[in-house]
Design a protein around this motif. Structure first.
Motif, short mmCIF file in Angstrom:
data_model
loop_
_atom_site.label_atom_id
_atom_site.label_comp_id
_atom_site.label_asym_id
_atom_site.label_seq_id
_atom_site.Cartn_x
_atom_site.Cartn_y
_atom_site.Cartn_z
N ASN A 147 0.81 -1.22 0.00
CA ASN A 147 0.00 0.00 0.00
C ASN A 147 0.85 1.27 0.00
O ASN A 147 0.44 2.28 0.58
N LEU A 148 2.03 1.20 -0.61
CA LEU A 148 2.90 2.37 -0.78
C LEU A 148 3.31 2.98 0.55
O LEU A 148 3.57 4.19 0.63
N ILE A 149 3.42 2.17 1.59
CA ILE A 149 3.79 2.68 2.92
C ILE A 149 5.30 2.92 2.97
O ILE A 149 6.09 1.99 2.81
N ASP A 150 5.69 4.16 3.19
CA ASP A 150 7.08 4.57 3.29
C ASP A 150 7.95 3.91 2.22
O ASP A 150 8.90 3.17 2.53
N PRO A 151 7.66 4.16 0.95
CA PRO A 151 8.39 3.46 -0.11
C PRO A 151 9.89 3.74 -0.11
O PRO A 151 10.68 2.86 -0.45
N ALA A 152 10.31 4.96 0.24
CA ALA A 152 11.74 5.26 0.21
C ALA A 152 12.51 4.36 1.16
O ALA A 152 13.50 3.72 0.78
N SER A 153 12.06 4.26 2.40
CA SER A 153 12.75 3.43 3.38
C SER A 153 12.63 1.95 3.05
O SER A 153 13.62 1.21 3.08
N ASN A 154 11.42 1.52 2.74
CA ASN A 154 11.21 0.09 2.55
C ASN A 154 11.83 -0.44 1.26
O ASN A 154 12.35 -1.56 1.23
N LEU A 155 11.81 0.35 0.19
CA LEU A 155 12.47 -0.11 -1.03
C LEU A 155 13.97 -0.23 -0.82
O LEU A 155 14.61 -1.16 -1.33
N ALA A 156 14.54 0.69 -0.07
CA ALA A 156 15.98 0.60 0.22
C ALA A 156 16.29 -0.67 0.99
O ALA A 156 17.28 -1.37 0.70
#
Length: 307
Positions: A147-156
């Motif tokens: 659900n696009l939750i904190d994509p910057a942190s989680n994708l990293a």
């Protein structure tokens, strides 16, 4: 789940399939032959074009008597050529249940997908670590940002795990049209292996921009809620499958809905919930034989829109 109105509606629809015309052979039985397979654009790895989603139906008490029918469904799914199973830490006990089911040799035969839904690097990494433990595996094929939750942190975090060989693919998920405004710019700026999106014959908004963008960007597409939760089964309850469905090897209403979704070439794999062997056999039939062409898809849309 025995009292679920969604399952009750599907049972009613399938019971009505006894009225299907005789020229539709194999109704409600798995057809012989290989499943349609679609490649993951970023790697070329082919995936069978129907998977299992574990939301709700696999959220049972993780004890043998509750797990047994789900294990039978997964075993039948794998025996018929299926591989993709999607879960998430937010799906109650589903990861624990699936972890038990996949022991004893099934894990190596499954493309296992889960998600991360925490905010912040530390919390996201901890949640993913718990998923590895609950799923009883040292490698997860796909982890998507839920659900696009904190994509910057989680994708990293997921990309770090991919670099270490613990995760094979990276993605993001949404489940409603209102999230597309945030999803589209993310797809344009990030290199993603997968997206997961809501798409069904009565909810076609994803086909306007999201699915073409996925094809342009080389992203595989999982489709959640391809039955519109219970909307589609309710709409066709008591109705016979139209005779022209035989033109694209369709033998049941679930196959009708799934073949429509699969006929979009950008779609890699719908992931309907399948908690019973009969549902596995029926749904996998949608990934065999012909798919509707553009004219047939328009006819299907008109039929459903008129209900």
């Amino acid at each position: 789940m025995a009292g679920s109105p969604i399952l009750a509606t599907r049972r009613a629809v399938l019971a009505g399939a006894a009225l299907l015309p005789a020229f539709l052979p194999g109704a409600l039985r798995a057809a012989e032959g290989a499943l349609i397979r679609r490649p993951i654009p970023s790697s070329g790895e082919p995936l069978p074009a129907i998977g299992i989603g574990t939301s709700r139906r696999y959220e049972v008490e993780p004890v043998p008597e509750k797990i047994a029918p789900l294990r039978e469904a997964v075993e039948r799914f794998v025996a018929l050529g299926g591989t993709v199973i999607d879960t998430a830490p937010s799906y109650g006990t589903a990861e624990d249940v699936l972890g038990q089911i996949l022991q004893g040799g099934l894990r190596e035969k499954v493309f296992l997908a889960s998600k991360v839904s925490e905010t912040g690097r530390e919390a996201g990494a901890a949640q993913i670590a718990r998923s590895f433990e609950r799923l009883r595996t040292d490698r997860i094929d796909l982890i998507a940002v839920h659900n696009l939750i904190d994509p910057a942190s989680n994708l990293a975090t997921v990309r770090d795990l991919k670099a270490k060989g613990r995760v094979r693919y990276v993605g993001v998920t949404v489940w409603r049209d209102g999230q597309f405004a945030e999803l589209e710019p993310l797809m344009k700026r990030e290199a993603l292996d997968f997206i997961q999106v809501n798409y069904a014959i009565d909810n076609r908004a994803a086909a306007e921009r999201v699915l073409p963008l996925a094809a342009e960007r080389g992203m595989a597409v999982m489709v959640n809620v391809p039955f519109g939760r219970d909307r589609l089964f309710k709409a066709v309850q008591g109705r016979e499958l139209p005779p022209w469905a035989a033109e694209f090897d369709c033998a049941s209403w679930p196959q009708f809905f799934l073949k429509y979704v699969l006929a979009n070439p950008a779609v890699t794999c719908p992931i309907p919930g399948m908690a019973k062997v009969a549902y596995v056999e029926d749904n996998l039939g949608a990934a065999r034989g012909r798919l509707p062409d553009a004219a047939a898809r328009a006819k299907m849309e008109a039929f459903i829109d008129a209900l």
